[in-house]
Design an enzyme around this catalytic site. Sequence first.
Site, PDB file in Angstrom:
ATOM      1  CG  ASP A  26       6.744  -2.441   6.858  1.00 25.82           C
ATOM      2  OD1 ASP A  26       5.662  -1.829   6.865  1.00 25.82           O
ATOM      3  OD2 ASP A  26       7.526  -2.452   7.826  1.00 25.82           O
ATOM      4  N   GLY A  27       5.679  -0.640   4.321  1.00 26.28           N
ATOM      5  CA  GLY A  27       5.934   0.748   3.908  1.00 26.28           C
ATOM      6  C   GLY A  27       4.833   1.382   3.086  1.00 26.28           C
ATOM      7  CG  ASN A  28       1.774  -0.929   1.234  1.00 24.26           C
ATOM      8  OD1 ASN A  28       2.789  -0.966   0.553  1.00 24.26           O
ATOM      9  ND2 ASN A  28       0.932  -1.947   1.329  1.00 24.26           N
ATOM     10  CG  HIS A  43      -2.721  -0.689   2.239  1.00 26.41           C
ATOM     11  ND1 HIS A  43      -1.537  -1.173   2.737  1.00 26.41           N
ATOM     12  CD2 HIS A  43      -3.379  -0.153   3.302  1.00 26.41           C
ATOM     13  CE1 HIS A  43      -1.482  -0.945   4.048  1.00 26.41           C
ATOM     14  NE2 HIS A  43      -2.580  -0.324   4.413  1.00 26.41           N
ATOM     15  CB  THR A  72      -3.584 -12.441  13.841  1.00 24.94           C
ATOM     16  OG1 THR A  72      -2.188 -12.508  14.193  1.00 24.94           O
ATOM     17  CG2 THR A  72      -3.982 -13.766  13.226  1.00 24.94           C
ATOM     18  CD  GLU A  73      -0.211  -9.915  15.362  1.00 22.76           C
ATOM     19  OE1 GLU A  73       0.143 -10.118  14.187  1.00 22.76           O
ATOM     20  OE2 GLU A  73      -0.377 -10.830  16.188  1.00 22.76           O
ATOM     21  CD1 TRP A  75      -7.598  -9.728  12.702  1.00 24.27           C
ATOM     22  CD2 TRP A  75      -9.114  -8.719  11.414  1.00 24.27           C
ATOM     23  NE1 TRP A  75      -7.998 -10.635  11.745  1.00 24.27           N
ATOM     24  CE2 TRP A  75      -8.935 -10.044  10.938  1.00 24.27           C
ATOM     25  CE3 TRP A  75     -10.028  -7.887  10.753  1.00 24.27           C
ATOM     26  CZ2 TRP A  75      -9.620 -10.550   9.840  1.00 24.27           C
ATOM     27  CZ3 TRP A  75     -10.725  -8.395   9.657  1.00 24.27           C
ATOM     28  CH2 TRP A  75     -10.520  -9.705   9.218  1.00 24.27           C
ATOM     29  CG  LEU A 137       5.331 -19.069  -7.813  1.00 25.82           C
ATOM     30  CD1 LEU A 137       6.734 -19.087  -7.199  1.00 25.82           C
ATOM     31  CD2 LEU A 137       4.978 -17.645  -8.256  1.00 25.82           C
ATOM     32  NE  ARG A 200       8.880  -4.214  13.851  1.00 24.46           N
ATOM     33  CZ  ARG A 200       9.089  -2.972  13.454  1.00 24.46           C
ATOM     34  NH1 ARG A 200      10.112  -2.303  13.909  1.00 24.46           N
ATOM     35  NH2 ARG A 200       8.271  -2.384  12.602  1.00 24.46           N
ATOM     36  CB  SER A 202       6.114  -8.351  12.107  1.00 27.26           C
ATOM     37  OG  SER A 202       6.826  -7.165  12.308  1.00 27.26           O
ATOM     38  CD  GLU A 213      21.852 -16.076   4.702  1.00 23.30           C
ATOM     39  OE1 GLU A 213      22.071 -14.929   5.131  1.00 23.30           O
ATOM     40  OE2 GLU A 213      22.458 -17.084   5.100  1.00 23.30           O
TER      41      GLU A 213
HETATM   42  C1  FPP Z   1       2.449  -2.959   5.513  1.00 19.27           C
HETATM   43  O1  FPP Z   1       2.530  -1.585   5.237  1.00 19.27           O
HETATM   44  C2  FPP Z   1       1.540  -3.605   4.570  1.00 19.27           C
HETATM   45  C3  FPP Z   1       0.381  -4.212   4.924  1.00 19.27           C
HETATM   46  C4  FPP Z   1      -0.107  -4.254   6.318  1.00 19.27           C
HETATM   47  C5  FPP Z   1      -0.497  -4.826   3.929  1.00 19.27           C
HETATM   48  C6  FPP Z   1       0.151  -5.412   2.721  1.00 19.27           C
HETATM   49  C7  FPP Z   1      -0.922  -5.655   1.740  1.00 19.27           C
HETATM   50  C8  FPP Z   1      -0.856  -5.419   0.414  1.00 19.27           C
HETATM   51  C9  FPP Z   1       0.383  -4.960  -0.278  1.00 19.27           C
HETATM   52  C10 FPP Z   1      -2.067  -5.588  -0.438  1.00 19.27           C
HETATM   53  C11 FPP Z   1      -2.817  -6.867  -0.379  1.00 19.27           C
HETATM   54  C12 FPP Z   1      -2.058  -8.019  -0.861  1.00 19.27           C
HETATM   55  C13 FPP Z   1      -2.518  -8.979  -1.686  1.00 19.27           C
HETATM   56  C14 FPP Z   1      -1.698 -10.177  -1.930  1.00 19.27           C
HETATM   57  C15 FPP Z   1      -3.786  -8.899  -2.372  1.00 19.27           C
HETATM   58  P1  FPP Z   1       2.165  -0.543   6.385  1.00 19.27           P
HETATM   59  O2  FPP Z   1       0.793  -0.042   6.146  1.00 19.27           O
HETATM   60  O3  FPP Z   1       2.394  -1.143   7.730  1.00 19.27           O
HETATM   61  O4  FPP Z   1       3.219   0.579   6.090  1.00 19.27           O
HETATM   62  P2  FPP Z   1       3.783   1.657   7.120  1.00 19.27           P
HETATM   63  O5  FPP Z   1       4.643   0.887   8.077  1.00 19.27           O
HETATM   64  O6  FPP Z   1       4.574   2.570   6.232  1.00 19.27           O
HETATM   65  O7  FPP Z   1       2.614   2.327   7.751  1.00 19.27           O
END
Ligand code: FPP
Length: 248
Positions: A26-28, A43, A72-73, A75, A137, A200, A202, A213
């Site tokens: 999370d956090g991209n 991302h 699924t959310e 989308w 793995l 969360r 989610s 944990e």
């Molecule tokens: C949540 O960050 C991240 C996602 C919804 C996507 C995660 C996907 C990747 C890291 C890339 C694809 C992965 C693979 C394995 C190829 P957010 O966008 O909800 O962040 P925010 O809460 O800061 O907006």
Amino acid sequence: MSTIKYPLPPEVDPARLPRHIAVIMDGNGRWAKKNKLKVALGHRAGTENLREIIRNCSDIGVEALTLYAFSTENWNRSQTEVEALMQLILDFFHSEIDELDQKNVRILILGDKSGLPGPQRQVLEQAEARTAANTGLSLNIAVNYGGRAELVRAAQLLAREVQSGLRTPESIDEAAFAGKLYTAGLPEVDLLIRTSGEMRLSNFLLYQCSYAEFVFPEELWPDFHVPQLHRCIAEFQSRSRRYGGREE
Ligand code: FPP
């Protein structure tokens, strides 16, 4: 013999590693905003650290690593963002599959592949087929995945078996149920990491996280690297796991 690029620090006990680590990356979006970039680049940055994280889990002997790539959310996000994520999934497999296969990594996709666009479905199915016999793995990538949908699907699969006379309702126990989840055969999740400080689940691995944990590091996902992973493992090892019992 290959050397480990990031050996475990002294505070991590190699004999008590989590067998199964699950990660909500999370956090991209916030990382992109902080760096004044479009969300797609957040991302993309969030796939660049993945290679080292996966490689290290494989090197140190973690049995299973599960990554939440697309729920699924998800989308419900803008078309541009969905397309960017779908493209990243393709790019990731194109660039990593050879090395993953060479490192004996087995790829498993959790989620409904039939709901994905053709090219993504094909690349994911090919990656699974190509690495199916690997014994290292288990890299599980949740794509078009929802925890509730997974539970409903398991119930339907069992109901069909009862309906066709293959089993009785009484034969359905926890092991039978777990055997119908996408994660059948994998160890339960020991350590669940969600970056960016959010706390969360989610809709992620609802059944499999029963005794996990939870660790919530503050870093945004693109800033999370192997040293942060090792810190989470040390935190996991500092917890006392009682599974509902009492400490001796
Ligand atoms: C949540 O960050 C991240 C996602 C919804 C996507 C995660 C996907 C990747 C890291 C890339 C694809 C992965 C693979 C394995 C190829 P957010 O966008 O909800 O962040 P925010 O809460 O800061 O907006």
